[in-house]
Design an enzyme around this catalytic site. Structure first.
Site, short mmCIF file in Angstrom:
data_model
loop_
_atom_site.label_atom_id
_atom_site.label_comp_id
_atom_site.label_asym_id
_atom_site.label_seq_id
_atom_site.Cartn_x
_atom_site.Cartn_y
_atom_site.Cartn_z
NE ARG A 210 -4.15 -1.72 0.21
CZ ARG A 210 -4.33 -2.70 -0.60
NH1 ARG A 210 -3.59 -2.97 -1.56
NH2 ARG A 210 -5.48 -3.44 -0.64
CD GLU B 152 -3.09 3.78 -5.67
OE1 GLU B 152 -3.89 3.21 -5.84
OE2 GLU B 152 -1.64 3.57 -4.86
CG HIS C 36 -3.71 -0.22 -6.78
ND1 HIS C 36 -3.95 0.49 -5.66
CD2 HIS C 36 -3.54 -1.54 -6.33
CE1 HIS C 36 -4.14 -0.38 -4.44
NE2 HIS C 36 -4.08 -1.40 -5.17
CB ALA D 282 -5.32 -8.26 -8.08
#
Length: 303
Positions: free
Chosen positions: A219, A247, A266, A269
């Site tokens: 993070r 972010e 980011h 995933a």
């Protein structure tokens, strides 16, 4: 028993459910599908920011939340007493480990530099480094950290692992000061908690050896961005980051223009099959909940 899930396609991914379980879809973007006061079990959307937790105030009967992500830092501070919070630990292990390994290799072998030169049709050999015969320090020895360690070891890297508490083969996090100067690669793959917020500060970075690579697959707020920019701009360290603070990274931020920085937005995933992958634990959790059985992956102290 009323269950809200975040995706229409999630319905068929739940498998058979007990009689009396009513599943409705609430994506967070439209109005409530029914009275939220009657919701017992909630599966909120991916990558929830703080505003997505707003329905908690209306869910007066809520007893369990099943996240679709491993990170629970947005939820842990606001979940009411009596509500069990569960994360999706292990669901995204493979794809996040894949990003981490890819980022390490791309940065150490200079793929980002060569990609920028490709735009200018520039064929110029540049000697790079390698993970072979190097030393990696993995900060966060959970499922993802263990998978990254496994792959790096297979590539000829010596791996040291760190977690909150020591266990066989894993050092305690309070040993970091002694371990950092030996590492060629430092991988962050731990949750954001009060204890890890700002952990990678100027002092932490100063302990890293010259030429080392910092990889943040965790993070953004774990790292002091200004301190990182200073070290990478000096040429002493390099970084590969999928998460940053702030972010999204503003267009004019100095981190963008540093040759020693590899940045992705980011996406660790964010690959095909994400929804089916994320829903794997949801159906079993609903069945456990309906049967009054203990839930799995319960979040405690932010983990």
């Amino acid at each position: 028993m009323k269950v809200w899930i975040a995706h229409e396609e999630g319905r068929e991914l739940l498998g058979p459910l007990p009689d009396g379980v009513d599943v409705e879809v609430y994506s967070g973007r439209d109005g409530y599908p029914s009275d939220p006061a009657g919701v017992d079990f909630w599966v909120p959307p991916f990558l929830a920011q703080s505003k997505v937790t707003a329905p908690l105030g209306d869910m007066t009967s809520l007893r369990a939340i099943q996240l679709l992500s491993a990170g629970a830092e947005v939820w842990a501070p606001v979940v009411p007493d009596g509500v069990t919070l569960c994360d999706a630990r292990g669901v995204h292990t493979g794809v996040t480990a894949e990003w981490t390994i890819g980022a390490i290799l791309a940065s150490m072998r200079g793929f980002d530099v060569f990609a920028r030169r490709q735009r200018h049709h520039e064929w110029r050999v540049r000697w790079q480094t390698t993970v072979c015969d190097k030393h990696a320090l993995i900060v966060g020895a959970g499922d993802i950290g263990e998978k990254v360690a496994e792959v790096l070891t297979a590539l000829g890297t010596t791996v040291t692992k760190v977690a909150r508490r020591a266990r066989p083969g894993v050092h305690a996090i309070d040993e970091l000061d002694a371990l950092l100067p030996e590492a060629d690669v430092v991988v962050l793959i731990l949750p954001l908690t009060d204890a890890t917020l700002g952990m990678v500060d100027a002092k932490f970075l100063a302990r890293m050896k010259d030429g080392a690579l910092l990889v943040n697959a965790a993070r953004g707020p774990i790292v002091d961005t200004d301190a990182l920019v200073a070290e990478v701009a000096s040429g002493r360290l390099r970084c590969a980051v999928d998460v940053v603070e702030p972010e999204p990274l503003p267009a004019g931020h100095p981190l963008w223009d540093l040759e020693g920085a590899l940045i992705t937005p980011h996406v660790g995933a964010s690959v095909d099959g994400m929804v089916p992958r994320a829903y794997r634990p949801v159906g079993p959790q609903i069945r456990r909940f309906a049967a009054g059985e203990p839930l799995e992956n319960v979040v405690s102290d932010g983990y």
